[in-house]
Enzyme design. Sequence first.
Site, PDB file in Angstrom:
ATOM      1  N   GLY A  16      -2.770 -42.324  95.122  1.00  0.00           N
ATOM      2  CA  GLY A  16      -2.111 -42.290  94.009  1.00  0.00           C
ATOM      3  C   GLY A  16      -1.258 -41.657  93.612  1.00  0.00           C
ATOM      4  O   GLY A  16      -0.988 -40.425  94.335  1.00  0.00           O
ATOM      5  N   ALA A  17      -0.645 -41.482  92.521  1.00  0.00           N
ATOM      6  CA  ALA A  17       0.322 -40.480  92.100  1.00  0.00           C
ATOM      7  C   ALA A  17      -0.390 -39.183  91.812  1.00  0.00           C
ATOM      8  O   ALA A  17       0.418 -38.430  92.051  1.00  0.00           O
ATOM      9  CB  ALA A  17       1.085 -41.000  90.586  1.00  0.00           C
ATOM     10  N   GLU A  18      -1.550 -39.308  91.275  1.00  0.00           N
ATOM     11  CA  GLU A  18      -2.104 -37.818  91.049  1.00  0.00           C
ATOM     12  C   GLU A  18      -3.405 -37.687  91.687  1.00  0.00           C
ATOM     13  O   GLU A  18      -4.163 -36.710  91.482  1.00  0.00           O
ATOM     14  CB  GLU A  18      -2.200 -37.525  89.785  1.00  0.00           C
ATOM     15  CG  GLU A  18      -3.092 -38.514  88.929  1.00  0.00           C
ATOM     16  CD  GLU A  18      -3.549 -38.099  87.471  1.00  0.00           C
ATOM     17  OE1 GLU A  18      -3.504 -36.809  87.191  1.00  0.00           O
ATOM     18  OE2 GLU A  18      -4.156 -38.989  86.821  1.00  0.00           O
ATOM     19  N   ALA A  19      -4.033 -38.724  92.321  1.00  0.00           N
ATOM     20  CA  ALA A  19      -5.266 -38.450  92.998  1.00  0.00           C
ATOM     21  C   ALA A  19      -5.333 -39.310  94.227  1.00  0.00           C
ATOM     22  O   ALA A  19      -4.617 -40.234  94.726  1.00  0.00           O
ATOM     23  CB  ALA A  19      -6.428 -39.419  91.975  1.00  0.00           C
ATOM     24  N   LYS A  30     -22.529 -48.072  97.739  1.00  0.00           N
ATOM     25  CA  LYS A  30     -21.006 -47.958  98.164  1.00  0.00           C
ATOM     26  C   LYS A  30     -20.340 -47.116  96.653  1.00  0.00           C
ATOM     27  O   LYS A  30     -20.565 -47.831  95.591  1.00  0.00           O
ATOM     28  CB  LYS A  30     -20.413 -49.299  98.378  1.00  0.00           C
ATOM     29  CG  LYS A  30     -19.116 -49.140  99.156  1.00  0.00           C
ATOM     30  CD  LYS A  30     -18.849 -50.593  99.491  1.00  0.00           C
ATOM     31  CE  LYS A  30     -17.173 -50.620 100.065  1.00  0.00           C
ATOM     32  NZ  LYS A  30     -16.977 -52.062 100.381  1.00  0.00           N
ATOM     33  N   ASP A 129      -3.389 -46.107  80.143  1.00  0.00           N
ATOM     34  CA  ASP A 129      -2.488 -46.340  81.302  1.00  0.00           C
ATOM     35  C   ASP A 129      -2.659 -47.760  81.475  1.00  0.00           C
ATOM     36  O   ASP A 129      -3.184 -48.276  82.680  1.00  0.00           O
ATOM     37  CB  ASP A 129      -2.569 -45.587  82.494  1.00  0.00           C
ATOM     38  CG  ASP A 129      -1.785 -45.497  83.595  1.00  0.00           C
ATOM     39  OD1 ASP A 129      -0.715 -46.238  83.407  1.00  0.00           O
ATOM     40  OD2 ASP A 129      -2.030 -45.126  84.748  1.00  0.00           O
TER      41      ASP A 129
HETATM   42  N1  LIG Z   1     -14.294 -47.885  90.788  1.00  0.00           N
HETATM   43  C1  LIG Z   1     -13.527 -48.416  91.707  1.00  0.00           C
HETATM   44  N2  LIG Z   1     -13.883 -49.376  92.253  1.00  0.00           N
HETATM   45  C2  LIG Z   1     -13.039 -50.145  93.301  1.00  0.00           C
HETATM   46  N3  LIG Z   1     -11.535 -49.749  93.539  1.00  0.00           N
HETATM   47  C3  LIG Z   1     -11.055 -48.721  92.718  1.00  0.00           C
HETATM   48  C4  LIG Z   1     -12.176 -48.087  91.800  1.00  0.00           C
HETATM   49  N4  LIG Z   1     -11.342 -47.095  91.078  1.00  0.00           N
HETATM   50  C5  LIG Z   1     -10.320 -47.385  91.780  1.00  0.00           C
HETATM   51  N5  LIG Z   1      -9.899 -48.120  92.704  1.00  0.00           N
HETATM   52  C6  LIG Z   1      -8.795 -48.662  93.466  1.00  0.00           C
HETATM   53  O1  LIG Z   1      -8.070 -47.479  93.687  1.00  0.00           O
HETATM   54  C7  LIG Z   1      -6.807 -47.539  93.050  1.00  0.00           C
HETATM   55  C8  LIG Z   1      -6.236 -46.185  92.555  1.00  0.00           C
HETATM   56  O2  LIG Z   1      -7.292 -45.799  91.421  1.00  0.00           O
HETATM   57  P1  LIG Z   1      -6.660 -45.069  90.055  1.00  0.00           P
HETATM   58  O3  LIG Z   1      -6.043 -46.191  89.531  1.00  0.00           O
HETATM   59  O4  LIG Z   1      -8.061 -44.820  89.178  1.00  0.00           O
HETATM   60  O5  LIG Z   1      -6.125 -43.848  90.702  1.00  0.00           O
HETATM   61  P2  LIG Z   1      -4.643 -43.210  90.363  1.00  0.00           P
HETATM   62  O6  LIG Z   1      -4.334 -41.938  91.061  1.00  0.00           O
HETATM   63  O7  LIG Z   1      -4.594 -43.089  88.692  1.00  0.00           O
HETATM   64  O8  LIG Z   1      -3.715 -44.458  90.902  1.00  0.00           O
HETATM   65  P3  LIG Z   1      -2.174 -44.815  90.250  1.00  0.00           P
HETATM   66  O9  LIG Z   1      -1.261 -43.394  90.385  1.00  0.00           O
HETATM   67  O10 LIG Z   1      -1.806 -45.956  91.528  1.00  0.00           O
HETATM   68  O11 LIG Z   1      -2.388 -45.427  89.010  1.00  0.00           O
HETATM   69  C9  LIG Z   1      -7.042 -48.634  92.095  1.00  0.00           C
HETATM   70  O12 LIG Z   1      -5.603 -49.253  91.633  1.00  0.00           O
HETATM   71  C10 LIG Z   1      -8.055 -49.399  92.660  1.00  0.00           C
HETATM   72  O13 LIG Z   1      -7.449 -50.655  93.669  1.00  0.00           O
HETATM   73 MG   LIG Z   2      -4.092 -46.646  88.593  1.00  0.00          MG
END
Ligand SMILES: Nc1ncnc2c1ncn2[C@@H]1O[C@H](COP(=O)(O)OP(=O)(O)OP(=O)(O)O)[C@@H](O)[C@H]1O
Ligand SMILES: [Mg+2]
Length: 226
Positions: A16-19, A30, A129
């Site tokens: 993701g953008a930050e993670a 799981k 968000d």
């Molecule tokens: N608990 C979960 N169960 C299943 N899938 C998940 C879960 N948490 C996250 N995901 C998947 O991982 C993706 C990224 O998670 P999240 O949005 O928390 O991270 P992010 O770094 O903020 O991403 P982004 O910057 O894209 O918003 C989600 O869009 C989803 O598809």
């Molecule tokens: Mg997200």
Amino acid sequence: MALKGLEGLGRPHYRGAEAYLYVIEWLGRKAVLKLRIPKRYRHPILDKRLRWRRTANEARAILAAIRAGVNAPAIYYVDPVAGVIVMEYIEAVSLYEVIEKEPEAAEQYARRLGEAVGILHGKGISHGDLTTSNVLARDGDVYLIDFGLASLKSSEREQAVDVHLYLRSLESTHPEHVDTMLEAFLEGYRSVRGEAMAEKVMRLVHEIRLMGRYREERRTAWYQEE
Ligand SMILES: Nc1ncnc2c1ncn2[C@@H]1O[C@H](COP(=O)(O)OP(=O)(O)OP(=O)(O)O)[C@@H](O)[C@H]1O
Ligand SMILES: [Mg+2]
């Protein structure tokens, strides 16, 4: 079980953008491990603080959401210093994908989302968000994820920003479904918050959008001057 090291995690399933997100097994279940990664462009001290804060904030907000009766992943483990949250893996697809693949089914999820967000707002929680990628859909129900920017003591304006972000994510990805997806969301939202409160929030959404447009116009004018 403590997290000894993050070396054995292998390649992330999602960047993701930050993670980075990893699908792992946690005590036989799981699970998703969300690791906030350092950003080189931020000062290291600031970066550490920011990751610490967002991680703690996300875990806290998820727990508050669950307590309020809104579906969100159960939290298994939190290490704010390492920027790590281990949470329940939700076997579901994002609302974004539902709109893409079966738009007829998306409407009922939008209504459920409106109810869920109405419940959060009623408890003073804003998500921060609220995009269609941060809403997971399964068996007629929605789960909210990605609470790193949530506020537990949100103002009405912050709550309006949630609705604005939902609307904006629809406009940028599924412009043809904006009307039905907003109407269904508002049906759910009104049913929880009542007509008057929903009206108040929508007036603020309108204001935020006018401001945004104003800013856009000024920015364009500025570029043209250069
Ligand atoms: N608990 C979960 N169960 C299943 N899938 C998940 C879960 N948490 C996250 N995901 C998947 O991982 C993706 C990224 O998670 P999240 O949005 O928390 O991270 P992010 O770094 O903020 O991403 P982004 O910057 O894209 O918003 C989600 O869009 C989803 O598809
Ligand atoms: Mg997200």
